[in-house]
Scaffold this motif. Structure first.
Motif, PDB file in Angstrom:
ATOM      1  N   GLY A  45     -69.522-101.667   5.082  1.00 31.59           N
ATOM      2  CA  GLY A  45     -70.977-101.860   5.039  1.00 31.59           C
ATOM      3  C   GLY A  45     -71.658-101.343   6.290  1.00 31.59           C
ATOM      4  O   GLY A  45     -72.884-101.234   6.337  1.00 31.59           O
ATOM      5  N   LEU A  46     -70.855-101.046   7.316  1.00 32.39           N
ATOM      6  CA  LEU A  46     -71.403-100.459   8.544  1.00 32.39           C
ATOM      7  C   LEU A  46     -70.321 -99.647   9.238  1.00 32.39           C
ATOM      8  O   LEU A  46     -69.360-100.199   9.761  1.00 32.39           O
ATOM      9  CB  LEU A  46     -71.909-101.555   9.500  1.00 32.39           C
ATOM     10  N   PHE A  47     -70.477 -98.332   9.159  1.00 27.08           N
ATOM     11  CA  PHE A  47     -69.618 -97.448   9.942  1.00 27.08           C
ATOM     12  C   PHE A  47     -70.464 -97.009  11.125  1.00 27.08           C
ATOM     13  O   PHE A  47     -71.401 -96.234  10.987  1.00 27.08           O
ATOM     14  CB  PHE A  47     -69.159 -96.274   9.064  1.00 27.08           C
ATOM     15  N   ARG A  48     -70.141 -97.571  12.302  1.00 28.89           N
ATOM     16  CA  ARG A  48     -70.886 -97.244  13.527  1.00 28.89           C
ATOM     17  C   ARG A  48     -70.389 -95.889  14.031  1.00 28.89           C
ATOM     18  O   ARG A  48     -69.424 -95.833  14.795  1.00 28.89           O
ATOM     19  CB  ARG A  48     -70.652 -98.310  14.593  1.00 28.89           C
ATOM     20  N   THR A  49     -71.043 -94.811  13.625  1.00 25.41           N
ATOM     21  CA  THR A  49     -70.484 -93.484  13.882  1.00 25.41           C
ATOM     22  C   THR A  49     -70.448 -93.101  15.358  1.00 25.41           C
ATOM     23  O   THR A  49     -69.714 -92.194  15.732  1.00 25.41           O
ATOM     24  CB  THR A  49     -71.230 -92.393  13.095  1.00 25.41           C
ATOM     25  N   VAL A  83     -72.526 -95.375   5.896  1.00 28.76           N
ATOM     26  CA  VAL A  83     -72.414 -94.696   7.181  1.00 28.76           C
ATOM     27  C   VAL A  83     -73.741 -94.807   7.913  1.00 28.76           C
ATOM     28  O   VAL A  83     -74.795 -94.466   7.361  1.00 28.76           O
ATOM     29  CB  VAL A  83     -72.082 -93.200   6.969  1.00 28.76           C
ATOM     30  N   ARG A  84     -73.690 -95.283   9.129  1.00 21.57           N
ATOM     31  CA  ARG A  84     -74.915 -95.312   9.930  1.00 21.57           C
ATOM     32  C   ARG A  84     -74.937 -94.087  10.840  1.00 21.57           C
ATOM     33  O   ARG A  84     -73.955 -93.826  11.542  1.00 21.57           O
ATOM     34  CB  ARG A  84     -74.964 -96.568  10.788  1.00 21.57           C
ATOM     35  N   THR A  85     -76.038 -93.375  10.822  1.00 20.31           N
ATOM     36  CA  THR A  85     -76.134 -92.213  11.702  1.00 20.31           C
ATOM     37  C   THR A  85     -76.186 -92.687  13.148  1.00 20.31           C
ATOM     38  O   THR A  85     -76.445 -93.864  13.444  1.00 20.31           O
ATOM     39  CB  THR A  85     -77.365 -91.351  11.362  1.00 20.31           C
ATOM     40  N   LEU A  86     -75.920 -91.736  14.008  1.00 16.85           N
ATOM     41  CA  LEU A  86     -75.770 -91.990  15.443  1.00 16.85           C
ATOM     42  C   LEU A  86     -76.787 -92.988  16.002  1.00 16.85           C
ATOM     43  O   LEU A  86     -77.987 -92.797  15.883  1.00 16.85           O
ATOM     44  CB  LEU A  86     -75.935 -90.642  16.137  1.00 16.85           C
ATOM     45  N   ASP A  87     -76.254 -94.046  16.609  1.00 18.86           N
ATOM     46  CA  ASP A  87     -77.125 -95.043  17.238  1.00 18.86           C
ATOM     47  C   ASP A  87     -76.887 -94.992  18.749  1.00 18.86           C
ATOM     48  O   ASP A  87     -76.322 -95.903  19.330  1.00 18.86           O
ATOM     49  CB  ASP A  87     -76.811 -96.443  16.687  1.00 18.86           C
ATOM     50  N   ALA A  88     -77.289 -93.874  19.356  1.00 22.90           N
ATOM     51  CA  ALA A  88     -77.059 -93.696  20.795  1.00 22.90           C
ATOM     52  C   ALA A  88     -78.211 -94.304  21.576  1.00 22.90           C
ATOM     53  O   ALA A  88     -79.342 -94.369  21.099  1.00 22.90           O
ATOM     54  CB  ALA A  88     -76.921 -92.216  21.118  1.00 22.90           C
ATOM     55  N   LEU A 109     -85.800 -94.345  23.804  1.00 21.73           N
ATOM     56  CA  LEU A 109     -85.412 -93.352  22.798  1.00 21.73           C
ATOM     57  C   LEU A 109     -83.978 -93.639  22.358  1.00 21.73           C
ATOM     58  O   LEU A 109     -83.038 -93.003  22.828  1.00 21.73           O
ATOM     59  CB  LEU A 109     -85.493 -91.958  23.389  1.00 21.73           C
ATOM     60  N   ARG A 110     -83.818 -94.586  21.482  1.00 23.15           N
ATOM     61  CA  ARG A 110     -82.490 -94.914  20.975  1.00 23.15           C
ATOM     62  C   ARG A 110     -82.490 -94.864  19.452  1.00 23.15           C
ATOM     63  O   ARG A 110     -83.543 -94.841  18.816  1.00 23.15           O
ATOM     64  CB  ARG A 110     -82.018 -96.280  21.478  1.00 23.15           C
ATOM     65  N   GLY A 111     -81.286 -94.855  18.885  1.00 20.75           N
ATOM     66  CA  GLY A 111     -81.171 -94.844  17.425  1.00 20.75           C
ATOM     67  C   GLY A 111     -81.839 -93.613  16.830  1.00 20.75           C
ATOM     68  O   GLY A 111     -81.738 -92.508  17.362  1.00 20.75           O
ATOM     69  N   ILE A 193     -79.798-105.238   7.051  1.00 20.89           N
ATOM     70  CA  ILE A 193     -80.414-105.924   8.189  1.00 20.89           C
ATOM     71  C   ILE A 193     -79.409-106.021   9.337  1.00 20.89           C
ATOM     72  O   ILE A 193     -78.302-106.529   9.153  1.00 20.89           O
ATOM     73  CB  ILE A 193     -80.877-107.342   7.782  1.00 20.89           C
ATOM     74  N   GLY A 194     -79.804-105.520  10.492  1.00 22.26           N
ATOM     75  CA  GLY A 194     -78.964-105.616  11.690  1.00 22.26           C
ATOM     76  C   GLY A 194     -79.432-106.826  12.483  1.00 22.26           C
ATOM     77  O   GLY A 194     -80.383-106.750  13.259  1.00 22.26           O
ATOM     78  N   THR A 195     -78.750-107.942  12.281  1.00 25.74           N
ATOM     79  CA  THR A 195     -79.247-109.181  12.902  1.00 25.74           C
ATOM     80  C   THR A 195     -79.102-109.188  14.420  1.00 25.74           C
ATOM     81  O   THR A 195     -79.818-109.918  15.104  1.00 25.74           O
ATOM     82  CB  THR A 195     -78.521-110.411  12.309  1.00 25.74           C
ATOM     83  N   ASN A 196     -78.182-108.363  14.957  1.00 28.72           N
ATOM     84  CA  ASN A 196     -78.003-108.365  16.419  1.00 28.72           C
ATOM     85  C   ASN A 196     -79.264-107.845  17.102  1.00 28.72           C
ATOM     86  O   ASN A 196     -79.815-108.481  18.005  1.00 28.72           O
ATOM     87  CB  ASN A 196     -76.809-107.496  16.829  1.00 28.72           C
ATOM     88  N   ASP A 197     -79.713-106.674  16.675  1.00 23.73           N
ATOM     89  CA  ASP A 197     -80.923-106.126  17.289  1.00 23.73           C
ATOM     90  C   ASP A 197     -82.181-106.835  16.807  1.00 23.73           C
ATOM     91  O   ASP A 197     -83.131-107.003  17.572  1.00 23.73           O
ATOM     92  CB  ASP A 197     -81.028-104.614  17.030  1.00 23.73           C
ATOM     93  N   CYS A 244     -75.582-106.523   8.083  1.00 25.85           N
ATOM     94  CA  CYS A 244     -74.384-105.987   8.735  1.00 25.85           C
ATOM     95  C   CYS A 244     -74.276-106.433  10.189  1.00 25.85           C
ATOM     96  O   CYS A 244     -73.424-105.958  10.923  1.00 25.85           O
ATOM     97  CB  CYS A 244     -74.329-104.474   8.615  1.00 25.85           C
ATOM     98  N   GLY A 245     -75.129-107.349  10.638  1.00 29.20           N
ATOM     99  CA  GLY A 245     -74.997-107.879  11.999  1.00 29.20           C
ATOM    100  C   GLY A 245     -73.970-109.003  12.017  1.00 29.20           C
ATOM    101  O   GLY A 245     -73.399-109.362  10.971  1.00 29.20           O
ATOM    102  N   GLU A 246     -73.742-109.561  13.191  1.00 26.70           N
ATOM    103  CA  GLU A 246     -72.705-110.596  13.334  1.00 26.70           C
ATOM    104  C   GLU A 246     -72.940-111.784  12.403  1.00 26.70           C
ATOM    105  O   GLU A 246     -71.996-112.471  12.006  1.00 26.70           O
ATOM    106  CB  GLU A 246     -72.640-111.092  14.781  1.00 26.70           C
TER     107      GLU A 246
HETATM  108  C1  PEP Z   1     -77.221-104.884  14.603  1.00 27.39           C
HETATM  109  O1  PEP Z   1     -78.039-104.531  15.444  1.00 27.39           O
HETATM  110  O2  PEP Z   1     -77.203-106.006  14.091  1.00 27.39           O
HETATM  111  C2  PEP Z   1     -76.170-103.963  14.140  1.00 27.39           C
HETATM  112  C3  PEP Z   1     -75.422-104.250  13.105  1.00 27.39           C
HETATM  113  O3  PEP Z   1     -75.979-102.828  14.820  1.00 27.39           O
HETATM  114  P1  PEP Z   1     -75.368-102.756  16.305  1.00 27.39           P
HETATM  115  O4  PEP Z   1     -74.760-104.082  16.615  1.00 27.39           O
HETATM  116  O5  PEP Z   1     -74.382-101.641  16.255  1.00 27.39           O
HETATM  117  O6  PEP Z   1     -76.573-102.428  17.115  1.00 27.39           O
END
Ligand code: PEP
Ligand code: MG
Length: 315
Positions: A45-49, A83-88, A109-111, A193-197, A244-246
């Motif tokens: 569900g989340l390939f952190r490329t 697949v998630r595109t580059l999250d630099a 300038l991220r993601g 939903i990325g719950t971490n960010d 896909c967050g924690e």
């Molecule tokens: C998030 O932000 O919840 C997430 C899944 O992405 P990452 O932890 O890689 O920023």
């Protein structure tokens, strides 16, 4: 009850009343893919490329990227890989990406925003992924990190489709995107939903700073309110909503998320089995009651306690 639990100890995720909830793995490297591919999960569900690019001084070529994607996708034949595109940037800096001098990298300038200055980076990644997807029997979904507005989502979906990727979506991890979920969802095939960010930006609390862990607790009712808004938009627009967050890997919170309208959960591979069991012991109505109890609380600790009180004794 024991028999029922044994019966739900493997296979696709579902609630006690048979509502399907996909249980997926989070991966970051080819090695992660190999290991997760051997597990009983419905895919990734989340390939952190960015995991493919860490430690490199220059961007990998189109061919190199295509080969990596083919290998990763190959471990999931017949299954799905998001697949998630580059999250630099911010907590994931890459040597070959010039983020400029930023006072606040998490707000910089991220993601997806990296593509404003370096459109070629995203272009090449999408092309490599499109070629790899065409060569395998894996269902490939692609999504962009750090989408803030509906037009950013639209721009990404167009770029993905131009590269031959037919299922394209957005991560919801910026509060602005959650607040206007209905409009973002109108332009994409799915959201995750990325719950971490989302927690970091909702609570103005740096996710790299340990002292702020209490504010970043995914049981925070304000975070659940935002997830509920996305879940409601997903139901009314018939657009799949995942997490896909924690948060997705906490079995009780997983039930809450399902109660809020989430229908796929992506987590550290080792957590899938427990989430499957707890979810299978609760009906959708029970998950909804848990969600209501959690949102009715004033803080994360009481939200957790309120939900614990509703857990089936068999779990
Ligand atoms: C998030 O932000 O919840 C997430 C899944 O992405 P990452 O932890 O890689 O920023
Ligand atoms: Mg994120």
């Amino acid at each position: 009850v024991r028999k029922a639990l044994a019966a739900t100890g493997s296979g696709p995720g579902r609630t006690a009343d048979d509502v399907p909830v996909a249980l997926l793995a989070n991966i970051a490297t080819v090695e992660d893919a190999r290991r997760a591919g051997a597990l009983d999960c419905e895919g990734v569900g989340l390939f952190r490329t960015e995991g493919l690019y860490l430690g490199r001084q220059s961007a990998p070529s189109l061919e190199e990227q295509e080969a990596s994607y083919r290998e990763v996708l190959g471990y999931f034949t017949g299954r799905k890989v998001v697949v998630r595109t580059l999250d630099a940037g911010a907590d994931k800096p890459l040597a070959f990406v010039d983020h400029g001098d930023e006072e606040n990298p998490a707000l910089g300038l991220r993601g997806l925003r990296v593509s404003w200055k370096n459109p070629g980076l995203l272009q090449t990644q999408l092309e490599a992924l499109g070629r790899a997807a065409a060569a395998v029997d894996t269902e490939v979904w692609v999504m962009a990190p750090m989408v803030a507005t509906p037009s950013e989502a639209t721009g990404f979906v167009e770029a993905a489709r131009a590269a031959g990727l037919s299922v394209a979506g957005a991560m919801i991890e910026v509060p602005a995107a959650a607040l206007r979920a209905s409009r973002v969802l109108a332009t994409v095939d799915f959201v995750s939903i990325g719950t971490n960010d989302l927690a970091q930006y909702t609570f103005a609390a740096d996710r790299m700073q340990g002292e702020l862990a209490g504010l970043l607790d995914p049981w925070q009712p304000a975070l659940l309110d935002l997830i509920a808004a996305v879940g409601e938009a997903g139901s009314s627009r018939a657009v799949p909503v995942g997490v896909c967050g924690e948060a997705a890997g906490d079995p009780l919170l997983a039930c809450v998320l399902v109660g809020l309208g989430v229908r796929s959960l992506s987590m550290a591979p080792g957590l899938v089995a427990t989430v499957r069991l707890v979810l299978a012991a609760h009906s959708l109505a029970e998950c909804r009651a848990m969600a209501e109890a959690a949102r009715d609380a004033d803080d994360a600790t009481s939200a957790r306690a309120a939900v614990r009180a509703l857990v089936k004794e068999s779990v």
